[in-house]
Design an enzyme around this catalytic site. Sequence first.
Site, PDB file in Angstrom:
ATOM      1  CB  ALA A  31      -0.914  -0.001   1.234  1.00 44.16           C
ATOM      2  CB  SER A  41      -1.884  -2.333  -3.137  1.00 45.38           C
ATOM      3  OG  SER A  41      -2.657  -2.244  -1.960  1.00 45.38           O
ATOM      4  CE1 TYR A  65      -6.186  -6.695   2.660  1.00 42.44           C
ATOM      5  CE2 TYR A  65      -5.971  -4.639   1.416  1.00 42.44           C
ATOM      6  CZ  TYR A  65      -5.427  -5.598   2.261  1.00 42.44           C
ATOM      7  OH  TYR A  65      -4.138  -5.465   2.694  1.00 42.44           O
ATOM      8  CB  THR A 105      -5.814 -10.018   0.589  1.00 44.52           C
ATOM      9  OG1 THR A 105      -4.794  -9.507  -0.284  1.00 44.52           O
ATOM     10  CG2 THR A 105      -5.234 -10.168   1.987  1.00 44.52           C
ATOM     11  CE  LYS A 155       0.099 -10.885  -0.776  1.00 50.54           C
ATOM     12  NZ  LYS A 155      -0.221 -10.430   0.599  1.00 50.54           N
ATOM     13  CG  HIS A 201      -0.998  -9.186   5.123  1.00 50.83           C
ATOM     14  ND1 HIS A 201      -2.240  -9.371   4.571  1.00 50.83           N
ATOM     15  CD2 HIS A 201      -0.750  -7.859   5.002  1.00 50.83           C
ATOM     16  CE1 HIS A 201      -2.727  -8.221   4.151  1.00 50.83           C
ATOM     17  NE2 HIS A 201      -1.829  -7.279   4.389  1.00 50.83           N
ATOM     18  CG  ASP A 229       3.988 -12.104  -0.149  1.00 50.57           C
ATOM     19  OD1 ASP A 229       4.742 -11.233  -0.609  1.00 50.57           O
ATOM     20  OD2 ASP A 229       3.232 -11.911   0.820  1.00 50.57           O
TER      21      ASP A 229
END
Length: 329
Positions: A63, A90, A112, A138, A202, A226, A257
């Site tokens: 972000a 993002s 999201y 996510t 994710k 995350h 990730d």
Amino acid sequence: MDPVHQDFFEGGAGRERTLAGNEEAFARRWLVPRVLRATGERDLRTTVAGTSLAAPVLVAPTAFHRLAHPEGEVATARGAAAAGTAMVVSMAATQPVEKIAAAGGTLWFQLYPQPDLDFTEYVVKRAESAGCQALVVTVDSPVFGRRERDLRNGFTDLPPGYACENMRDATGRVRSIAMDATAGWDRIGWLRGVTGLPILLKGILHPADAHLAVQHGAAGVIVSNHGGRQLDGTVPTLDALPAVVAAVQGQLPVLLDGGVRGGTDVVVALALGARAVLVGRPVVRGLAAAGSVGVREVLERITGELDHALALAGARRPADLTPDVVVTR
């Protein structure tokens, strides 16, 4: 960079055990190279969810890039394109997806799930129209993580003049990102009904969830905690990777990730079953240091190290790597 904003990018949740653990997991792995493999010139190309990549390294969704550089995500996209790498935009970007897309390069879009389904669909359609080639949902954020650095610094919102530009609705009003604790697996089915984009999930760490992702038609899963920013004490992503790979049984690609800092890390992740990796904090550091040029240099360093490490490990292509070339100590 403002130290408060630097803490936002560098920090994690709780005591930051998971943040540190992501890198420590790579430090515990050692390569056992094969020799006389006649690798010749290496070929780093791969394909994930229908997207052709010059190398198995993508820019992770992070972000607020304008806090690191005035051009924000536009500069990141330009640098990623120059390095031949895809960028995951993002939902909390400080530049609109349309402007990021105009910078060129291959884009995916991170989402999201929002409680307002009409607004969620509106955002997805914006990403589609901008040319994003995949949707990264996510799934590890039913609530916000507790990030102690941000709480100490009083950093709870963007400063004046900045906004999450992808959260504008049809009237131009910027909505707040809502974490939705009511979202379940049915939400993935709903998303598949509103978009033709491949959907990657994710935030998968448990192999049972990886198996469910296959059942619910995901196009890929991203093993992620995350970046250590949600639940502190969760397993490092590299430690979770092998069980997730085993659970999907080759039915969809697995990406990793978290904790990737150099090309040798990429080799380890690929050998343990990842199709590709995502890189976040190093990219933001490059952006803060030198804008798009810094982003390009970070990505080219990692892919250059990957090419070199492949040769030394005895592999011509990422797919040539196998788990037996990695040991844990």
